[in-house]
Design a protein around this motif. Structure first.
Motif, PDB file in Angstrom:
ATOM      1  N   GLY A  65       2.901 -19.649 -27.785  1.00  0.00           N
ATOM      2  CA  GLY A  65       1.127 -19.389 -27.670  1.00  0.00           C
ATOM      3  C   GLY A  65       1.173 -18.291 -26.163  1.00  0.00           C
ATOM      4  O   GLY A  65       2.330 -18.028 -25.187  1.00  0.00           O
ATOM      5  N   ALA A  66      -0.219 -17.920 -25.514  1.00  0.00           N
ATOM      6  CA  ALA A  66      -0.467 -17.809 -24.583  1.00  0.00           C
ATOM      7  C   ALA A  66      -0.163 -18.186 -23.289  1.00  0.00           C
ATOM      8  O   ALA A  66       0.820 -17.318 -22.765  1.00  0.00           O
ATOM      9  CB  ALA A  66      -2.351 -17.188 -24.632  1.00  0.00           C
ATOM     10  N   THR A  67      -0.137 -19.741 -23.693  1.00  0.00           N
ATOM     11  CA  THR A  67       0.042 -20.495 -22.222  1.00  0.00           C
ATOM     12  C   THR A  67       1.495 -19.981 -21.769  1.00  0.00           C
ATOM     13  O   THR A  67       2.351 -19.356 -20.655  1.00  0.00           O
ATOM     14  CB  THR A  67       0.085 -21.611 -22.010  1.00  0.00           C
ATOM     15  N   PHE A  68       2.517 -19.906 -22.822  1.00  0.00           N
ATOM     16  CA  PHE A  68       3.689 -20.050 -22.470  1.00  0.00           C
ATOM     17  C   PHE A  68       4.085 -18.487 -22.685  1.00  0.00           C
ATOM     18  O   PHE A  68       5.176 -18.337 -21.183  1.00  0.00           O
ATOM     19  CB  PHE A  68       4.410 -20.125 -24.654  1.00  0.00           C
ATOM     20  N   LEU A  69       3.778 -17.342 -22.952  1.00  0.00           N
ATOM     21  CA  LEU A  69       4.117 -16.070 -23.095  1.00  0.00           C
ATOM     22  C   LEU A  69       3.320 -16.148 -21.264  1.00  0.00           C
ATOM     23  O   LEU A  69       4.565 -14.830 -20.346  1.00  0.00           O
ATOM     24  CB  LEU A  69       3.685 -15.192 -23.829  1.00  0.00           C
ATOM     25  N   LEU A  70       2.707 -15.954 -21.167  1.00  0.00           N
ATOM     26  CA  LEU A  70       1.573 -15.837 -19.762  1.00  0.00           C
ATOM     27  C   LEU A  70       2.526 -16.766 -18.874  1.00  0.00           C
ATOM     28  O   LEU A  70       3.476 -15.976 -17.503  1.00  0.00           O
ATOM     29  CB  LEU A  70       0.620 -15.681 -19.635  1.00  0.00           C
ATOM     30  N   THR A  71       3.099 -17.861 -19.064  1.00  0.00           N
ATOM     31  CA  THR A  71       4.434 -18.056 -17.604  1.00  0.00           C
ATOM     32  C   THR A  71       5.667 -18.020 -17.767  1.00  0.00           C
ATOM     33  O   THR A  71       6.029 -17.401 -17.394  1.00  0.00           O
ATOM     34  CB  THR A  71       4.202 -19.713 -18.275  1.00  0.00           C
ATOM     35  N   LEU A  72       6.349 -17.252 -18.863  1.00  0.00           N
ATOM     36  CA  LEU A  72       7.192 -16.915 -19.337  1.00  0.00           C
ATOM     37  C   LEU A  72       7.224 -15.017 -18.471  1.00  0.00           C
ATOM     38  O   LEU A  72       8.241 -14.901 -17.504  1.00  0.00           O
ATOM     39  CB  LEU A  72       8.212 -16.793 -20.302  1.00  0.00           C
ATOM     40  N   ARG A  73       6.135 -14.427 -18.707  1.00  0.00           N
ATOM     41  CA  ARG A  73       6.570 -13.149 -18.165  1.00  0.00           C
ATOM     42  C   ARG A  73       6.345 -13.129 -16.317  1.00  0.00           C
ATOM     43  O   ARG A  73       6.484 -12.387 -15.715  1.00  0.00           O
ATOM     44  CB  ARG A  73       5.383 -12.586 -18.928  1.00  0.00           C
ATOM     45  N   MET A  74       4.940 -13.929 -16.245  1.00  0.00           N
ATOM     46  CA  MET A  74       5.107 -14.583 -14.553  1.00  0.00           C
ATOM     47  C   MET A  74       6.671 -14.675 -13.641  1.00  0.00           C
ATOM     48  O   MET A  74       6.337 -13.956 -12.329  1.00  0.00           O
ATOM     49  CB  MET A  74       3.750 -14.506 -14.203  1.00  0.00           C
ATOM     50  N   PHE A 230      -1.102 -20.416  -9.861  1.00  0.00           N
ATOM     51  CA  PHE A 230      -1.751 -20.743 -10.887  1.00  0.00           C
ATOM     52  C   PHE A 230      -1.103 -20.762 -11.846  1.00  0.00           C
ATOM     53  O   PHE A 230      -1.425 -21.983 -13.214  1.00  0.00           O
ATOM     54  CB  PHE A 230      -2.616 -19.763 -10.825  1.00  0.00           C
ATOM     55  N   ILE A 231      -0.497 -20.116 -12.947  1.00  0.00           N
ATOM     56  CA  ILE A 231      -0.379 -20.430 -13.993  1.00  0.00           C
ATOM     57  C   ILE A 231       0.652 -21.870 -14.247  1.00  0.00           C
ATOM     58  O   ILE A 231       0.595 -21.419 -15.358  1.00  0.00           O
ATOM     59  CB  ILE A 231       0.482 -18.883 -14.627  1.00  0.00           C
ATOM     60  N   GLY A 232       1.253 -21.427 -13.390  1.00  0.00           N
ATOM     61  CA  GLY A 232       2.856 -22.209 -13.294  1.00  0.00           C
ATOM     62  C   GLY A 232       2.064 -23.585 -13.665  1.00  0.00           C
ATOM     63  O   GLY A 232       2.052 -24.412 -14.185  1.00  0.00           O
ATOM     64  N   VAL A 233       1.059 -24.134 -12.346  1.00  0.00           N
ATOM     65  CA  VAL A 233       0.056 -24.917 -11.675  1.00  0.00           C
ATOM     66  C   VAL A 233      -0.601 -25.039 -13.997  1.00  0.00           C
ATOM     67  O   VAL A 233      -0.214 -26.835 -14.357  1.00  0.00           O
ATOM     68  CB  VAL A 233      -0.976 -25.139 -11.396  1.00  0.00           C
ATOM     69  N   HIS A 234      -0.579 -24.800 -14.091  1.00  0.00           N
ATOM     70  CA  HIS A 234      -0.827 -24.320 -15.522  1.00  0.00           C
ATOM     71  C   HIS A 234      -0.744 -25.123 -16.591  1.00  0.00           C
ATOM     72  O   HIS A 234      -0.886 -25.931 -17.394  1.00  0.00           O
ATOM     73  CB  HIS A 234      -2.336 -23.043 -15.642  1.00  0.00           C
ATOM     74  N   PHE A 235       0.307 -24.457 -16.858  1.00  0.00           N
ATOM     75  CA  PHE A 235       1.702 -25.142 -18.102  1.00  0.00           C
ATOM     76  C   PHE A 235       2.094 -25.920 -17.512  1.00  0.00           C
ATOM     77  O   PHE A 235       2.200 -26.726 -18.540  1.00  0.00           O
ATOM     78  CB  PHE A 235       2.445 -23.699 -16.963  1.00  0.00           C
ATOM     79  N   VAL A 236       1.782 -26.321 -16.673  1.00  0.00           N
ATOM     80  CA  VAL A 236       2.939 -27.992 -15.933  1.00  0.00           C
ATOM     81  C   VAL A 236       1.831 -28.320 -16.885  1.00  0.00           C
ATOM     82  O   VAL A 236       2.561 -29.897 -17.821  1.00  0.00           O
ATOM     83  CB  VAL A 236       2.935 -27.566 -14.905  1.00  0.00           C
TER      84      VAL A 236
END
Length: 326
Positions: A65-74, A230-236
């Motif tokens: 999904g979007a959250t996983f992929l954005l976290t991996l990318r960043m 920020f995306i790391g916090v979102h993912f956690v």
């Protein structure tokens, strides 16, 4: 003696005139070089960004999904930005960055690379790569209007005409998409991507002054480091942490391509282009991105094409050509 004095005076005036002319010519030459290099950076950066939607769609097809992929990318891009920032700041001639500029860089990173990216990926789950890129292009108009409203910048006829032509391409694509897929999904997806465009517009609009003070590379590194936080916090908060190591191997390949080819390289290129040729011109040049993405989506993803797609591409190309010359 009098004649000799006159000759010396004439020689001195002639020399000063020559030096002045040479200096003006050199400045004009430097301006042309800076403009051309800025244009090249903007175009190449736009092309690399255009690849992003293709790799994201391929990764979505593997079940992430979007959250996983954005976290991996960043996460994969983060070490590079940290290394670049450390190398830049380790030079002995570097001036310290003020606390206010650090805060601005992190805040702009939130807008430009976290919020905009998250909304964009979420919208891309619902609409085609072609429509996503064309919808995201609404940000040049937003930037131009916001700059006119709040910064007193002017909008010349070529830029207005370019924006109008590119919007015609967006409308053609939107009408085509509604006939091929569920209309509610299209509306929701477009709304999310428009939100991404607005967030990115605010980033573009307010980034240039900070970049000029601290340097485009330092700013880019700090903005990307902040967005990764920020995306790391979102993912956690929203996802199980162990899912980061449970995806298919090909997903990590796509993540690496997204991180370096579609994030690290173009982010430095686009930000440097903003410094050299200005925010409005850089963003309007970005209209070539949807054209490139459409071609790649048709060739790589097998997305449908039609006369409306081709017409949208042609109109966007004409729009880009209006700002291709100084």
């Amino acid at each position: 003696m009098y004649d000799e004095s006159i000759r010396h005076s004439l020689f001195r005036n002639s020399t000063q005139l020559t030096d002045s002319t040479t200096s003006e010519a050199a400045q004009e030459s430097d301006s042309v070089v800076q403009f051309r290099s800025g244009m090249s950076l903007a175009i190449l950066g736009t092309f690399l960004f255009a690849l992003k939607s293709i790799f994201i769609k391929l990764a979505f097809a593997e079940g992430v999904g979007a959250t996983f992929l954005l976290t991996l990318r960043m996460s994969l891009a983060l070490p590079f930005y940290v290394l670049v920032f450390w190398k830049l700041r380790s030079r002995s001639d570097e001036q310290p960055i003020s606390r206010s500029d650090v805060v601005r860089s992190l805040g702009l990173g939130f807008l430009g690379y976290y919020l905009a990216s998250y909304l964009d990926l979420s919208g891309l789950e619902l609409i085609s790569a072609q429509l996503e890129r064309l919808t995201l292009f609404t940000y040049p108009a937003m930037v131009a209007l916001l700059a006119w409203m709040f910064l007193g910048e002017t909008i010349d006829r070529r830029i207005i005409a370019s924006i109008v032509l590119c919007y015609l391409g967006v409308l053609l694509m939107y009408g085509q998409e509604k006939t091929l897929t569920d209309g509610s999904d299209v509306r929701q997806g477009v709304a999310l991507v428009i939100g991404a465009a607005l967030s990115y517009s605010l980033y573009i609009l307010f980034a240039k002054p900070t970049m000029q003070r601290i340097g485009s590379r330092e700013f880019t590194s700090m903005a990307m480091i902040g967005s990764t936080f920020f995306i790391g916090v979102h993912f956690v908060i929203t996802e199980p942490v162990q899912s980061l190591v449970q995806a298919k191997p090909i997903v990590y390949v796509y993540g690496l391509l997204l991180a370096f080819v579609c994030t690290v390289l173009p982010s430095f290129m686009i930000n440097e282009a903003i410094v050299r040729i200005g925010a409005t011109r850089t963003t309007v040049i970005g209209s070539i991105g949807p054209v490139l993405t459409m071609g790649l989506a048709i060739a790589v993803l097998g997305e449908p094409t039609s006369i409306q797609h081709i017409a949208g591409m042609a109109i966007a190309i004409v729009g880009v050509s209006l700002v291709a010359k100084k």
